[in-house]
Design a protein around this motif. Structure first.
Motif, PDB file in Angstrom:
ATOM      1  N   MET A   1       0.845  -1.105   0.042  1.00 22.84           N
ATOM      2  CA  MET A   1      -0.012  -0.074   0.063  1.00 22.84           C
ATOM      3  C   MET A   1       1.012   1.204  -0.052  1.00 22.84           C
ATOM      4  SD  MET A   1      -3.042  -1.348   2.488  1.00 22.84           S
ATOM      5  CE  MET A   1      -1.759  -2.328   3.558  1.00 22.84           C
ATOM      6  N   LYS A   2       0.674   2.075  -0.988  1.00 25.26           N
ATOM      7  CA  LYS A   2       1.420   3.102  -1.279  1.00 25.26           C
ATOM      8  C   LYS A   2       0.962   4.406  -0.609  1.00 25.26           C
ATOM      9  CE  LYS A   2       2.921   1.520  -5.642  1.00 25.26           C
ATOM     10  NZ  LYS A   2       2.894   1.832  -7.181  1.00 25.26           N
ATOM     11  N   LEU A   3       1.910   5.061   0.274  1.00 25.89           N
ATOM     12  CA  LEU A   3       1.467   6.300   0.886  1.00 25.89           C
ATOM     13  C   LEU A   3       2.085   7.331   0.403  1.00 25.89           C
ATOM     14  CD1 LEU A   3       2.045   4.972   4.726  1.00 25.89           C
ATOM     15  CD2 LEU A   3      -0.325   5.540   3.517  1.00 25.89           C
ATOM     16  N   SER A  17       5.037   4.936  11.013  1.00 27.67           N
ATOM     17  CA  SER A  17       5.424   3.460  11.751  1.00 27.67           C
ATOM     18  C   SER A  17       4.659   2.316  12.102  1.00 27.67           C
ATOM     19  CB  SER A  17       6.684   3.599  12.741  1.00 27.67           C
ATOM     20  OG  SER A  17       6.159   4.260  13.817  1.00 27.67           O
ATOM     21  N   GLU A  18       3.680   2.905  12.923  1.00 31.23           N
ATOM     22  CA  GLU A  18       2.325   2.158  13.344  1.00 31.23           C
ATOM     23  C   GLU A  18       1.627   1.417  12.162  1.00 31.23           C
ATOM     24  OE1 GLU A  18       0.926   1.604  16.837  1.00 31.23           O
ATOM     25  OE2 GLU A  18       3.189   2.049  17.038  1.00 31.23           O
ATOM     26  N   MET A  19       1.451   2.460  11.052  1.00 34.97           N
ATOM     27  CA  MET A  19       0.668   1.670  10.263  1.00 34.97           C
ATOM     28  C   MET A  19       1.667   0.475   9.513  1.00 34.97           C
ATOM     29  SD  MET A  19      -0.559   5.066   7.972  1.00 34.97           S
ATOM     30  CE  MET A  19      -1.427   6.194   8.867  1.00 34.97           C
ATOM     31  N   ILE A  20       3.071   0.768   9.435  1.00 33.56           N
ATOM     32  CA  ILE A  20       3.860  -0.380   9.006  1.00 33.56           C
ATOM     33  C   ILE A  20       3.849  -1.559   9.795  1.00 33.56           C
ATOM     34  CG2 ILE A  20       6.186  -1.092   8.152  1.00 33.56           C
ATOM     35  CD1 ILE A  20       6.572   1.933   7.424  1.00 33.56           C
ATOM     36  N   ASN A  21       3.741  -1.459  11.084  1.00 35.93           N
ATOM     37  CA  ASN A  21       3.517  -2.538  12.134  1.00 35.93           C
ATOM     38  C   ASN A  21       2.312  -3.115  11.977  1.00 35.93           C
ATOM     39  OD1 ASN A  21       5.947  -1.810  13.346  1.00 35.93           O
ATOM     40  ND2 ASN A  21       5.136  -0.648  14.856  1.00 35.93           N
ATOM     41  N   GLN A  22       1.144  -2.503  11.480  1.00 36.51           N
ATOM     42  CA  GLN A  22      -0.041  -3.146  11.184  1.00 36.51           C
ATOM     43  C   GLN A  22      -0.192  -3.959   9.947  1.00 36.51           C
ATOM     44  OE1 GLN A  22      -2.949  -3.452  13.243  1.00 36.51           O
ATOM     45  NE2 GLN A  22      -1.530  -2.241  14.581  1.00 36.51           N
ATOM     46  N   ASP A  23       0.556  -3.468   9.056  1.00 29.47           N
ATOM     47  CA  ASP A  23       0.734  -4.322   7.799  1.00 29.47           C
ATOM     48  C   ASP A  23       2.045  -3.868   7.088  1.00 29.47           C
ATOM     49  OD1 ASP A  23       0.285  -5.112   5.073  1.00 29.47           O
ATOM     50  OD2 ASP A  23      -1.955  -5.572   5.301  1.00 29.47           O
ATOM     51  N   ALA A  24       2.934  -4.706   6.774  1.00 25.89           N
ATOM     52  CA  ALA A  24       4.477  -4.639   6.098  1.00 25.89           C
ATOM     53  C   ALA A  24       4.211  -4.072   4.763  1.00 25.89           C
ATOM     54  CB  ALA A  24       5.115  -5.870   6.506  1.00 25.89           C
ATOM     55  N   PHE A 324      -2.478   5.161  25.441  1.00 29.29           N
ATOM     56  CA  PHE A 324      -3.340   3.914  25.808  1.00 29.29           C
ATOM     57  C   PHE A 324      -3.841   3.088  24.670  1.00 29.29           C
ATOM     58  CE2 PHE A 324      -2.994   6.916  29.242  1.00 29.29           C
ATOM     59  CZ  PHE A 324      -2.648   6.079  30.235  1.00 29.29           C
ATOM     60  N   GLY A 325      -3.030   3.099  23.608  1.00 28.65           N
ATOM     61  CA  GLY A 325      -3.454   2.143  22.419  1.00 28.65           C
ATOM     62  C   GLY A 325      -4.111   2.897  21.425  1.00 28.65           C
ATOM     63  N   GLY A 326      -4.400   4.410  21.563  1.00 26.84           N
ATOM     64  CA  GLY A 326      -5.011   4.842  20.694  1.00 26.84           C
ATOM     65  C   GLY A 326      -4.255   5.195  19.477  1.00 26.84           C
ATOM     66  N   ASP A 327      -3.271   5.231  19.462  1.00 29.49           N
ATOM     67  CA  ASP A 327      -2.359   5.566  18.206  1.00 29.49           C
ATOM     68  C   ASP A 327      -2.177   4.155  17.446  1.00 29.49           C
ATOM     69  OD1 ASP A 327      -1.322   7.992  18.559  1.00 29.49           O
ATOM     70  OD2 ASP A 327       0.170   7.510  19.785  1.00 29.49           O
ATOM     71  N   THR A 328      -2.214   3.012  17.947  1.00 30.60           N
ATOM     72  CA  THR A 328      -2.334   1.893  17.393  1.00 30.60           C
ATOM     73  C   THR A 328      -3.671   1.686  16.669  1.00 30.60           C
ATOM     74  OG1 THR A 328      -0.769   0.773  18.782  1.00 30.60           O
ATOM     75  CG2 THR A 328      -2.192  -0.702  17.503  1.00 30.60           C
ATOM     76  N   ASP A 329      -4.573   1.947  17.154  1.00 32.60           N
ATOM     77  CA  ASP A 329      -5.872   2.010  16.663  1.00 32.60           C
ATOM     78  C   ASP A 329      -6.071   2.852  15.446  1.00 32.60           C
ATOM     79  OD1 ASP A 329      -8.875   0.621  16.893  1.00 32.60           O
ATOM     80  OD2 ASP A 329      -9.338   2.627  16.717  1.00 32.60           O
ATOM     81  N   LEU A 330      -5.584   4.158  15.283  1.00 29.98           N
ATOM     82  CA  LEU A 330      -5.422   5.062  14.478  1.00 29.98           C
ATOM     83  C   LEU A 330      -4.963   4.639  13.203  1.00 29.98           C
ATOM     84  CD1 LEU A 330      -4.507   8.482  16.052  1.00 29.98           C
ATOM     85  CD2 LEU A 330      -6.548   8.073  14.769  1.00 29.98           C
ATOM     86  N   ALA A 331      -3.726   3.880  13.372  1.00 31.17           N
ATOM     87  CA  ALA A 331      -3.033   3.431  12.332  1.00 31.17           C
ATOM     88  C   ALA A 331      -3.786   2.103  11.852  1.00 31.17           C
ATOM     89  CB  ALA A 331      -1.626   2.793  12.864  1.00 31.17           C
ATOM     90  N   ASN A 333      -6.852   1.507  11.738  1.00 34.14           N
ATOM     91  CA  ASN A 333      -8.119   1.957  11.093  1.00 34.14           C
ATOM     92  C   ASN A 333      -7.701   2.539   9.495  1.00 34.14           C
ATOM     93  OD1 ASN A 333     -10.917   4.282  11.976  1.00 34.14           O
ATOM     94  ND2 ASN A 333     -10.817   2.330  10.660  1.00 34.14           N
ATOM     95  N   PHE A 334      -6.534   3.344   9.545  1.00 32.96           N
ATOM     96  CA  PHE A 334      -6.170   3.804   8.252  1.00 32.96           C
ATOM     97  C   PHE A 334      -5.841   2.866   7.146  1.00 32.96           C
ATOM     98  CE2 PHE A 334      -3.496   6.348   5.263  1.00 32.96           C
ATOM     99  CZ  PHE A 334      -4.649   7.187   4.639  1.00 32.96           C
TER     100      PHE A 334
END
Length: 384
Positions: A1-3, A17-24, A324-331, A333-334
């Motif tokens: 997925m190209k950002l 970096s959080e997005m990449i952690n969610q999906d490489a 408290f996990g909010g950043d991870t959920d943001l990433a 969700n995107f």
């Protein structure tokens, strides 16, 4: 997925970096930033040499085939850049505040309503684990209907708003837009009520003075005795480099607002930028007839006080991660938006409402008036 990235600052680099952690498969394809040479070198040192750089957002959007766009510019450019992306229909991640003026806010609203883009606004607090726990308690009904809220944000790192570029009110739009935009968003999300009016007051009692405009801490003759001195920081950084007591130090150093909701209940919110150490606090009390729930982000503690029985419940989230996990959920969700597997949990409608409340709070403080939160009143104010 190209950002595609417009404004590659520290916050956005962390979110990516959080997005990449969610999906490489997520990777940065292109960047627009005035610091492109510096960023190119930094990315190359990290082994990332495939990123293309552009001088303008228009060039990038016209040249690249992207799966999503992330905006992390300085605040005054958020609306301008978002309008360009919304015209493409691409998924958009937008930093807060979504706008810094009423004119920009109304322009962003119109562009969004004409767009097919799915948008996520950077509001990590609303889906943090600690706020979700508070919302679960309230939704259980054990407290009764929430009829009053007392919220606070005593910021222990207030220097950032007076000793670097954030001191420029033309950029920040004032500190309601910088901090309260987060808090009012999570409060609205917990309450699930429509705010209808706001009044507010601000003060500037501490961070003001007669030192020369543009004075840097390292050049001040008082830098060995001033409590705000950063001239002798041992880590070599100059994040907070300007004098906090110069004549060009902008921004209020405390502010409070009262928000009325559609049911007639009201909320009080107060923020302060010179509290330090143990005086730090960020959280709220939600009061119903049967009980009260209170929490603090800094301690990570949630407490439930039942009003008619001698019982207190305590929940401990003190080991929570980023927001408290909010950043991870943001990433997460995107990434889901780019994959087309979910809707936004941090919608632009919520970002627009939060910015509207903050802009109207600022206007209230400047004019000593109550301000309506009806969009029809905003349209009239902008176009009359």
């Amino acid at each position: 997925m190209k950002l595609g990235v417009i404004g590659y600052g520290s916050r956005i680099s962390y979110v990516i970096s959080e997005m990449i952690n969610q999906d490489a498969r997520c990777h940065i394809a292109a960047i627009v930033d005035v610091r492109k040479d510096e960023i190119r070198q930094t990315l190359a040192e990290q082994g990332n040499t495939d990123v293309r750089f552009y001088d303008t957002a228009e060039e990038m959007l016209a040249s690249e085939t992207l799966d999503g766009v992330v905006i992390g510019t300085r605040c005054s450019l958020h609306t301008e850049m978002a309008v360009k992306v919304l015209a493409t229909g691409l998924p958009l991640y937008l930093e807060k505040p979504v706008s810094t003026t009423m004119e920009d806010l109304y322009r962003l609203k119109a562009a969004y309503e004409a767009s097919s883009s799915q948008v996520i606004v950077s509001f990590p607090l609303r889906h943090s684990e600690i706020v979700k726990q508070v919302k679960e308690i309230i939704n259980s009904g054990k407290l009764g209907t929430i009829e009053h809220v007392q919220a606070v944000n005593n910021v222990p790192y207030g220097n950032v708003y007076f000793q670097n570029w954030y001191r420029d009110e033309e950029e920040t739009g004032g500190l309601f837009l910088q901090k309260a935009t987060h808090d009012l968003d999570y409060l609205n999300d917990v309450l699930q009520l429509k705010p209808v009016s706001v009044c507010a007051m601000t003060s500037k009692q501490i961070f003001k003075g007669t030192k020369p405009a543009g004075l840097k801490c390292k050049d001040c003759e008082e830098n060995r005795t001033c409590a705000e001195s950063t001239a002798f920081k041992t880590d070599g950084t100059e994040l907070w480099e300007y004098c906090a007591f110069a004549e060009d130090t902008g921004n209020e150093d405390s502010g409070s607002c009262i928000v009325r909701y559609e049911t007639g209940m009201h909320l009080t919110y107060s923020q302060n930028f010179f509290a330090r150490r143990g005086a730090q606090a960020r959280g709220a009390r939600f009061l119903g007839y049967k009980g009260t729930v209170e929490f603090d982000f800094y301690t990570g503690i949630v407490k439930v006080h039942m009003h008619h029985t001698p019982r207190v419940e305590t929940y401990d989230f003190s080991l929570g991660g980023g927001h408290f996990g909010g950043d991870t959920d943001l990433a997460k969700n995107f990434v889901e938006l780019m994959q087309g597997t979910a809707e936004s949990r941090y919608s632009l409608e919520d970002g627009l409402l939060s910015a509207l409340m903050c802009l109207k709070a600022r206007e209230s403080a400047m004019t000593d008036t109550f301000q309506s939160l009806a969009w029809s009143d905003v349209q009239e104010a902008v176009y009359v």
